[in-house]
Design a protein around this motif. Structure first.
Motif, mmCIF file in Angstrom:
data_model
loop_
_atom_site.group_PDB
_atom_site.id
_atom_site.type_symbol
_atom_site.label_atom_id
_atom_site.label_comp_id
_atom_site.label_asym_id
_atom_site.label_seq_id
_atom_site.Cartn_x
_atom_site.Cartn_y
_atom_site.Cartn_z
ATOM 1 N N PHE A 50 0.847 -1.196 0.000
ATOM 2 C CA PHE A 50 0.000 0.000 0.000
ATOM 3 C C PHE A 50 0.878 1.240 0.000
ATOM 4 O O PHE A 50 2.088 1.163 0.257
ATOM 5 N N LEU A 51 0.262 2.382 -0.286
ATOM 6 C CA LEU A 51 0.950 3.660 -0.192
ATOM 7 C C LEU A 51 0.720 4.238 1.197
ATOM 8 O O LEU A 51 -0.406 4.575 1.568
ATOM 9 N N MET A 52 1.791 4.314 1.975
ATOM 10 C CA MET A 52 1.731 4.862 3.327
ATOM 11 C C MET A 52 2.028 6.360 3.253
ATOM 12 O O MET A 52 2.839 6.811 2.451
ATOM 13 N N GLY A 53 1.376 7.140 4.120
ATOM 14 C CA GLY A 53 1.543 8.584 4.087
ATOM 15 C C GLY A 53 0.451 9.224 3.252
ATOM 16 O O GLY A 53 -0.526 8.577 2.860
ATOM 17 N N SER A 54 0.596 10.507 2.981
ATOM 18 C CA SER A 54 -0.438 11.244 2.262
ATOM 19 C C SER A 54 0.127 11.922 1.026
ATOM 20 O O SER A 54 1.282 12.356 1.014
ATOM 21 N N PRO A 55 -0.687 12.053 -0.028
ATOM 22 C CA PRO A 55 -0.242 12.778 -1.215
ATOM 23 C C PRO A 55 -0.152 14.273 -0.931
ATOM 24 O O PRO A 55 -0.788 14.780 0.005
ATOM 25 N N GLU A 56 0.619 14.983 -1.716
ATOM 26 C CA GLU A 56 0.790 16.421 -1.518
ATOM 27 C C GLU A 56 -0.520 17.176 -1.643
ATOM 28 O O GLU A 56 -0.670 18.271 -1.103
ATOM 29 N N SER A 57 -1.480 16.589 -2.321
ATOM 30 C CA SER A 57 -2.775 17.248 -2.529
ATOM 31 C C SER A 57 -3.719 17.113 -1.335
ATOM 32 O O SER A 57 -4.758 17.766 -1.287
ATOM 33 N N GLU A 58 -3.358 16.280 -0.339
ATOM 34 C CA GLU A 58 -4.267 16.045 0.786
ATOM 35 C C GLU A 58 -4.314 17.246 1.723
ATOM 36 O O GLU A 58 -3.287 17.737 2.191
ATOM 37 N N SER A 59 -5.505 17.702 2.005
ATOM 38 C CA SER A 59 -5.694 18.881 2.856
ATOM 39 C C SER A 59 -5.257 18.594 4.289
ATOM 40 O O SER A 59 -5.481 17.512 4.817
ATOM 41 N N GLU A 60 -4.604 19.559 4.909
ATOM 42 C CA GLU A 60 -4.237 19.550 6.328
ATOM 43 C C GLU A 60 -3.205 18.483 6.692
ATOM 44 O O GLU A 60 -3.060 18.103 7.837
ATOM 45 N N ARG A 61 -2.456 18.016 5.691
ATOM 46 C CA ARG A 61 -1.414 17.029 5.952
ATOM 47 C C ARG A 61 -0.200 17.680 6.603
ATOM 48 O O ARG A 61 -0.022 18.897 6.549
ATOM 49 N N ASN A 62 0.630 16.856 7.212
ATOM 50 C CA ASN A 62 1.914 17.293 7.744
ATOM 51 C C ASN A 62 2.988 16.785 6.790
ATOM 52 O O ASN A 62 3.311 15.593 6.803
ATOM 53 N N PRO A 63 3.550 17.641 5.936
ATOM 54 C CA PRO A 63 4.451 17.161 4.875
ATOM 55 C C PRO A 63 5.712 16.482 5.379
ATOM 56 O O PRO A 63 6.233 15.572 4.730
ATOM 57 N N SER A 64 6.234 16.889 6.528
ATOM 58 C CA SER A 64 7.477 16.287 7.021
ATOM 59 C C SER A 64 7.240 14.908 7.633
ATOM 60 O O SER A 64 8.137 14.061 7.637
ATOM 61 N N ARG A 65 6.035 14.659 8.128
ATOM 62 C CA ARG A 65 5.734 13.391 8.780
ATOM 63 C C ARG A 65 5.029 12.393 7.877
ATOM 64 O O ARG A 65 4.933 11.204 8.226
#
Length: 250
Positions: free
Chosen positions: A47-62
């Motif tokens: 699976f893809l772990m983490g969030s895409p850059e387009s996901e709202s309110e994500r924490n990009p470093s984590r």
């Protein structure tokens, strides 16, 4: 960190091993003469772990998105561990909001290890989930911020009344797991580090650290912290009224 080449042949082997049982098959594991825990089988896969850059309110470093391969399936509890189960094993109930079918909270990561040690005295193999296992199970094949309709799946500060509730009061995800979004934060086995994107193959996180991973959001927190990819942490000896756990069995 060594990179692993995941070939089609390798994936076929994973599928042959992991899908001998299918996602969502349930089984009861005895805790003692009084209680058992119903668990759901999670088959091996990717699976893809983490969030895409387009996901709202994500924490990009984590939440750097990366592919993870899990070569072994595992059983994970349908619900968070309840106060009744905790008390039947440990003989006390440290929960702040006391009710037998509510999740146990106000226990530390160190406390959970003592609980698990007692459970495993008779040869059982209970443990906390590793973070990658937790997110894989939470997503249940989904790729968005939530594994379904967040309004029917999640206890958060906007709808909880600032209290916990009986486990499994909200809707489950596609694999039959309850309260993966919201309710209480759930402790994982891993040490916490900001960036886990280099851990790709049966990841277990760094070998040491100062804090342990916590996942899933909680009933006094904002709903955005209940996203599948959101990552939190706490000190191993710290207990909080919004942190608990669910069990895994190998």
């Amino acid at each position: 960190m060594k990179k692993f080449l995941v070939t089609p042949t390798f994936l076929l082997i994973i599928q042959m091993i992991g899908y001998a049982q299918t996602h969502g098959e349930s089984k009861k594991f005895e805790i003692n003469d009084t209680y058992s825990i119903e668990m759901v089988w999670i088959a091996a896969g990717q699976f893809l772990m983490g969030s895409p850059e387009s996901e709202s309110e994500r924490n990009p470093s984590r939440e750097k998105q990366h592919q993870v391969t899990l070569t072994k399936g595992f059983w994970i509890a349908k619900t968070e561990t309840t106060q009744a189960v905790w008390e039947s094993v440990m003989g006390d109930n440290p929960g702040k909001i006391k009710s037998p079918n509510h999740p146990i909270e106000s226990v530390s990561w160190d406390d959970t290890q003592k609980f698990i040690k007692k459970l495993n005295k008779q040869g059982a193999q209970f443990r906390l989930p590793y973070e990658a296992e937790w997110e894989y199970a939470c997503r249940a094949g989904s790729t968005g911020a939530y594994a379904g309709d967040r309004d029917v799946m999640t206890w958060h500060s906007g709808n909880s009344g600032r209290t916990t509730h009986p486990v499994a009061s909200k809707e489950p995800n596609a694999w039959g797991l309850y309260d993966m979004h919201g309710h209480i934060l759930e402790m994982c086995q891993d040490w916490f580090t900001e960036d886990v994107s280099t851990y790709n193959f049966d990841p277990k996180g760094p070998k040491n650290g100062t804090r342990r991973v916590q996942r899933g959001g909680q009933y006094t927190g904002r709903i955005r912290h209940s996203r599948s990819a959101d990552r939190q942490s706490g000190f191993p000896n710290q207990n909080a009224f919004f942190v608990g756990f669910r069990l895994v069995h190998d």
